[in-house]
Design an enzyme around this catalytic site. Structure first.
Site, PDB file in Angstrom:
ATOM      1  N   GLU A  93       0.835  -1.196   0.000  1.00  0.00           N
ATOM      2  CA  GLU A  93       0.000   0.000   0.000  1.00  0.00           C
ATOM      3  C   GLU A  93       0.875   1.253   0.000  1.00  0.00           C
ATOM      4  O   GLU A  93       1.943   1.264   0.586  1.00  0.00           O
ATOM      5  CB  GLU A  93      -0.937  -0.004   1.208  1.00  0.00           C
ATOM      6  CG  GLU A  93      -1.994  -1.104   1.066  1.00  0.00           C
ATOM      7  CD  GLU A  93      -2.963  -1.179   2.233  1.00  0.00           C
ATOM      8  OE1 GLU A  93      -4.151  -1.368   1.985  1.00  0.00           O
ATOM      9  OE2 GLU A  93      -2.524  -1.061   3.393  1.00  0.00           O
ATOM     10  N   CYS A 106       3.789   8.425   1.289  1.00  0.00           N
ATOM     11  CA  CYS A 106       4.235   7.466   2.296  1.00  0.00           C
ATOM     12  C   CYS A 106       4.365   6.137   1.558  1.00  0.00           C
ATOM     13  O   CYS A 106       3.361   5.557   1.145  1.00  0.00           O
ATOM     14  CB  CYS A 106       3.181   7.428   3.404  1.00  0.00           C
ATOM     15  SG  CYS A 106       3.530   6.220   4.668  1.00  0.00           S
ATOM     16  N   CYS A 113       5.921  -7.108   7.219  1.00  0.00           N
ATOM     17  CA  CYS A 113       7.085  -6.693   8.011  1.00  0.00           C
ATOM     18  C   CYS A 113       7.426  -7.797   9.002  1.00  0.00           C
ATOM     19  O   CYS A 113       6.535  -8.442   9.559  1.00  0.00           O
ATOM     20  CB  CYS A 113       6.802  -5.394   8.762  1.00  0.00           C
ATOM     21  SG  CYS A 113       8.244  -4.785   9.682  1.00  0.00           S
ATOM     22  N   CYS A 117       5.837  -5.565  15.604  1.00  0.00           N
ATOM     23  CA  CYS A 117       5.369  -4.609  16.621  1.00  0.00           C
ATOM     24  C   CYS A 117       3.877  -4.877  16.858  1.00  0.00           C
ATOM     25  O   CYS A 117       3.102  -4.980  15.899  1.00  0.00           O
ATOM     26  CB  CYS A 117       5.608  -3.172  16.179  1.00  0.00           C
ATOM     27  SG  CYS A 117       7.344  -2.879  15.777  1.00  0.00           S
ATOM     28  N   CYS A 120       0.898  -2.605  15.380  1.00  0.00           N
ATOM     29  CA  CYS A 120       0.988  -2.199  13.977  1.00  0.00           C
ATOM     30  C   CYS A 120       0.345  -3.255  13.074  1.00  0.00           C
ATOM     31  O   CYS A 120       0.658  -4.446  13.173  1.00  0.00           O
ATOM     32  CB  CYS A 120       2.456  -2.003  13.621  1.00  0.00           C
ATOM     33  SG  CYS A 120       2.773  -1.851  11.853  1.00  0.00           S
ATOM     34  N   GLY A 163       6.545  -2.129   6.057  1.00  0.00           N
ATOM     35  CA  GLY A 163       7.908  -2.642   6.091  1.00  0.00           C
ATOM     36  C   GLY A 163       8.885  -1.816   6.901  1.00  0.00           C
ATOM     37  O   GLY A 163       8.622  -0.671   7.264  1.00  0.00           O
ATOM     38  N   GLU A 164      10.016  -2.440   7.198  1.00  0.00           N
ATOM     39  CA  GLU A 164      11.088  -1.787   7.935  1.00  0.00           C
ATOM     40  C   GLU A 164      12.212  -1.460   6.937  1.00  0.00           C
ATOM     41  O   GLU A 164      12.904  -2.359   6.449  1.00  0.00           O
ATOM     42  CB  GLU A 164      11.582  -2.728   9.056  1.00  0.00           C
ATOM     43  CG  GLU A 164      12.911  -2.368   9.678  1.00  0.00           C
ATOM     44  CD  GLU A 164      13.035  -0.922  10.175  1.00  0.00           C
ATOM     45  OE1 GLU A 164      12.055  -0.348  10.690  1.00  0.00           O
ATOM     46  OE2 GLU A 164      14.138  -0.356  10.022  1.00  0.00           O
ATOM     47  N   SER A 195      12.104   6.062   8.292  1.00  0.00           N
ATOM     48  CA  SER A 195      11.669   5.777   9.657  1.00  0.00           C
ATOM     49  C   SER A 195      12.076   4.344   9.990  1.00  0.00           C
ATOM     50  O   SER A 195      11.759   3.416   9.254  1.00  0.00           O
ATOM     51  CB  SER A 195      10.150   5.945   9.751  1.00  0.00           C
ATOM     52  OG  SER A 195       9.689   5.535  11.020  1.00  0.00           O
ATOM     53  N   SER A 218      11.353   5.065  15.663  1.00  0.00           N
ATOM     54  CA  SER A 218      10.121   4.721  16.376  1.00  0.00           C
ATOM     55  C   SER A 218      10.494   4.234  17.765  1.00  0.00           C
ATOM     56  O   SER A 218      10.948   3.107  17.925  1.00  0.00           O
ATOM     57  CB  SER A 218       9.375   3.622  15.605  1.00  0.00           C
ATOM     58  OG  SER A 218       9.057   4.093  14.323  1.00  0.00           O
ATOM     59  N   LEU A 219      10.316   5.087  18.743  1.00  0.00           N
ATOM     60  CA  LEU A 219      10.753   4.742  20.095  1.00  0.00           C
ATOM     61  C   LEU A 219       9.588   4.156  20.902  1.00  0.00           C
ATOM     62  O   LEU A 219       9.657   3.039  21.386  1.00  0.00           O
ATOM     63  CB  LEU A 219      11.341   5.982  20.767  1.00  0.00           C
ATOM     64  CG  LEU A 219      12.245   5.711  21.957  1.00  0.00           C
ATOM     65  CD1 LEU A 219      13.443   4.851  21.576  1.00  0.00           C
ATOM     66  CD2 LEU A 219      12.741   7.025  22.563  1.00  0.00           C
ATOM     67  N   HIS A 220       8.536   4.935  21.086  1.00  0.00           N
ATOM     68  CA  HIS A 220       7.266   4.479  21.688  1.00  0.00           C
ATOM     69  C   HIS A 220       7.311   4.120  23.166  1.00  0.00           C
ATOM     70  O   HIS A 220       6.264   4.010  23.803  1.00  0.00           O
ATOM     71  CB  HIS A 220       6.662   3.282  20.920  1.00  0.00           C
ATOM     72  CG  HIS A 220       6.418   3.553  19.477  1.00  0.00           C
ATOM     73  ND1 HIS A 220       5.627   4.575  19.033  1.00  0.00           N
ATOM     74  CD2 HIS A 220       6.870   2.934  18.356  1.00  0.00           C
ATOM     75  CE1 HIS A 220       5.591   4.573  17.707  1.00  0.00           C
ATOM     76  NE2 HIS A 220       6.351   3.596  17.279  1.00  0.00           N
ATOM     77  N   ASN A 294      -3.405   4.727  16.263  1.00  0.00           N
ATOM     78  CA  ASN A 294      -4.449   4.401  15.288  1.00  0.00           C
ATOM     79  C   ASN A 294      -4.935   2.992  15.570  1.00  0.00           C
ATOM     80  O   ASN A 294      -4.127   2.091  15.792  1.00  0.00           O
ATOM     81  CB  ASN A 294      -3.896   4.491  13.861  1.00  0.00           C
ATOM     82  CG  ASN A 294      -3.750   5.925  13.402  1.00  0.00           C
ATOM     83  OD1 ASN A 294      -4.601   6.761  13.669  1.00  0.00           O
ATOM     84  ND2 ASN A 294      -2.649   6.224  12.731  1.00  0.00           N
ATOM     85  N   CYS A 337      -0.871   5.967  10.144  1.00  0.00           N
ATOM     86  CA  CYS A 337       0.376   5.294  10.494  1.00  0.00           C
ATOM     87  C   CYS A 337       0.090   3.925  11.064  1.00  0.00           C
ATOM     88  O   CYS A 337      -0.747   3.778  11.957  1.00  0.00           O
ATOM     89  CB  CYS A 337       1.121   6.082  11.561  1.00  0.00           C
ATOM     90  SG  CYS A 337       1.800   7.578  10.934  1.00  0.00           S
TER      91      CYS A 337
HETATM   92  N1  SAH Z   1       9.015   0.181  10.065  1.00  0.00           N
HETATM   93  C1  SAH Z   1       9.252   1.563  10.202  1.00  0.00           C
HETATM   94  C2  SAH Z   1       8.410   2.413   9.277  1.00  0.00           C
HETATM   95  C3  SAH Z   1       7.000   1.990   9.032  1.00  0.00           C
HETATM   96  S1  SAH Z   1       5.882   2.197  10.368  1.00  0.00           S
HETATM   97  C4  SAH Z   1       9.065   1.979  11.652  1.00  0.00           C
HETATM   98  O1  SAH Z   1       8.531   1.201  12.430  1.00  0.00           O
HETATM   99  O2  SAH Z   1       9.488   3.075  11.986  1.00  0.00           O
HETATM  100  C5  SAH Z   1       5.632   3.972  10.402  1.00  0.00           C
HETATM  101  C6  SAH Z   1       5.311   4.530  11.771  1.00  0.00           C
HETATM  102  O3  SAH Z   1       3.989   4.154  12.178  1.00  0.00           O
HETATM  103  C7  SAH Z   1       6.241   4.041  12.877  1.00  0.00           C
HETATM  104  O4  SAH Z   1       6.617   5.111  13.698  1.00  0.00           O
HETATM  105  C8  SAH Z   1       5.353   3.085  13.618  1.00  0.00           C
HETATM  106  O5  SAH Z   1       5.781   2.862  14.938  1.00  0.00           O
HETATM  107  C9  SAH Z   1       4.038   3.787  13.554  1.00  0.00           C
HETATM  108  N2  SAH Z   1       2.878   2.964  13.877  1.00  0.00           N
HETATM  109  C10 SAH Z   1       2.732   1.636  13.683  1.00  0.00           C
HETATM  110  N3  SAH Z   1       1.505   1.236  14.086  1.00  0.00           N
HETATM  111  C11 SAH Z   1       0.851   2.345  14.527  1.00  0.00           C
HETATM  112  C12 SAH Z   1      -0.455   2.577  15.039  1.00  0.00           C
HETATM  113  N4  SAH Z   1      -1.329   1.591  15.152  1.00  0.00           N
HETATM  114  N5  SAH Z   1      -0.779   3.839  15.417  1.00  0.00           N
HETATM  115  C13 SAH Z   1       0.105   4.849  15.265  1.00  0.00           C
HETATM  116  N6  SAH Z   1       1.348   4.702  14.765  1.00  0.00           N
HETATM  117  C14 SAH Z   1       1.719   3.454  14.405  1.00  0.00           C
HETATM  118 FE1  SF4 Z   2       7.303  -3.143  11.004  1.00  0.00          FE
HETATM  119 FE2  SF4 Z   2       7.375  -0.527  11.542  1.00  0.00          FE
HETATM  120 FE3  SF4 Z   2       5.100  -1.941  11.804  1.00  0.00          FE
HETATM  121 FE4  SF4 Z   2       7.078  -2.326  13.536  1.00  0.00          FE
HETATM  122  S1  SF4 Z   2       5.915  -0.445  13.250  1.00  0.00           S
HETATM  123  S2  SF4 Z   2       5.891  -3.934  12.536  1.00  0.00           S
HETATM  124  S3  SF4 Z   2       8.839  -2.093  12.209  1.00  0.00           S
HETATM  125  S4  SF4 Z   2       6.184  -1.553   9.923  1.00  0.00           S
END
Ligand code: SAH
Ligand code: SF4
Length: 351
Positions: A93, A106, A113, A117, A120, A163-164, A195, A218-220, A294, A337
């Protein structure tokens, strides 16, 4: 067998191919310009080269790997998501966001991936495969052509789709180099943002490139227990190792690092987490982007309320750390995201 994708070829290779066909070298530049400046998408359109060569190009190369399956538009009209099918049947996508003068894409770097996480949608579907550099490039060309018909152009590219990016390092860097090429689209490196979930060896490698491409992490969560419960990769690369790689990056490149933080009610939106985050950052040129989570199917957590997001932001700002609360764009079409994952995706390893 599928023909090789023309967007997988860089300019020196194209030159070599044309030489091996007995063509003059300037034809390579003409074809390159046709692809990346005129945004032509079929061999027939390359009227700047002889017909015989056009035909030969079409015989040897594919000009189209992405087949758009569905397009969805958000109700505010600012976000559009396209689901593409690749020749092997996998899906990705791509999201286009329109905000003021910005036209941000984007784009995806993998189908699925492997990082898992928990919050996600892409992580929930598992790993499909890496995209080739040309498949990454073609997502940009697709929208560049579309915008060109509206007299507009792509202004920014974020590698935040499926993807990462650092798990597909070579292809990602090759794709950026191709889009950045001065004789092609000539998109400045500063207009790209990678990212990453925090793959430490890749961050160290990226540091050595001394590139002007922006880095977001992406720290979180600001302690290992909490972060590992959300991002399994933290077991391999704990926060101390990540921060040490980022400090080296900052020292070498002098560039700002963006941290991403999806706020989950009662989990990582507490004053305690905000304080711990602030403790990690002194001396670093940073910006923290927080975004209320989200919703995704496979995760029970809830988005933080506006008030709690503001409180989190205020704590960081009181410690001198710039923090923006990002708006959740495109969530009505699952284009926010972390929401990317087609529901019948055959690229998923869970099927
Ligand atoms: N894999 C990379 C880039 C793709 S994800 C990464 O993880 O950084 C893009 C961003 O969306 C990342 O910061 C990820 O942590 C965030 N993300 C993933 N799931 C999400 C969600 N459900 N709500 C908000 N942000 C989310
Ligand atoms: Fe992959 Fe980024 Fe989603 Fe984590 S947040 S599963 S690294 S796409």
């Amino acid at each position: 067998m599928d023909k090789p994708l023309i967007y997988d070829v860089d300019l020196p290779n194209l030159l070599g191919i044309l030489q091996s066909w007995g063509e003059p070298t300037f034809r390579a530049q003409q074809i390159w310009k046709g692809i990346y400046q005129s945004l032509w998408q079929k061999p027939e359109e390359f009227t700047n080269i002889p017909k015989a060569l056009r035909d030969k190009l079409g015989t040897h190369f594919s000009f189209n790997h992405l087949r758009s399956v569905t397009a969805s538009n958000s109700t505010d009209g600012e976000t559009q998501k396209i689901l593409f099918e690749l020749p092997d049947g996998r899906w990705i996508e791509t999201v286009r966001m329109q905000y003021a003068k910005r036209r941000t894409l984007c784009i995806s770097t993998q189908s699925g991936c492997a990082m898992g996480c928990t919050f996600c949608a892409t992580g929930q579907m598992g790993f499909g495969r890496n995209l080739s550099s040309g498949e990454i490039v073609e997502q940009v060309l697709y929208y560049a052509r579309k915008l060109a018909t509206e007299g507009d152009r792509v202004s920014n590219i974020v590698l935040m789709g499926m993807g990462e990016p650092f798990h597909n390092y070579e292809n990602v860097m090759a794709a950026i180099a191709r889009l950045n090429h001065p004789q092609g689209m000539n998109m400045g490196a500063r207009r790209f943002t990678i990212s990453t979930v925090g793959l430490v060896p890749a961050i160290r490698r990226f540091t050595q490139e001394n590139s002007q491409v922006n880095l977001a992490v992406s720290l979180h969560a600001a302690d290992d227990d909490l972060r590992a419960s959300m991002l399994p990769v933290n077991k391999r690369y704990p926060i101390a190792d990540l921060m040490s790689a980022l400090r080296d990056y900052a020292e070498t490149t002098r560039r700002r690092i963006t941290f991403e933080w999806a706020l989950i009610q009662g989990v990582n939106d507490t004053p305690e987490q905000a304080g711990k985050l602030a403790d990690l950052l002194p001396g670093l040129l940073t910006h923290v982007n927080v975004i209320p989570l989200n919703p995704t199917e496979g995760f029970k957590g809830q988005a933080t309320s506006r008030d709690r997001a503001r409180q989190f932001q205020a704590i960081l700002e009181s410690r001198g750390i710039p923090c923006t609360i990002r708006v959740r764009r495109g969530i009505d079409i699952q284009a926010g995201c972390g929401q990317l994952a087609s529901h019948q995706n055959p690229g998923s390893s869970n099927q």
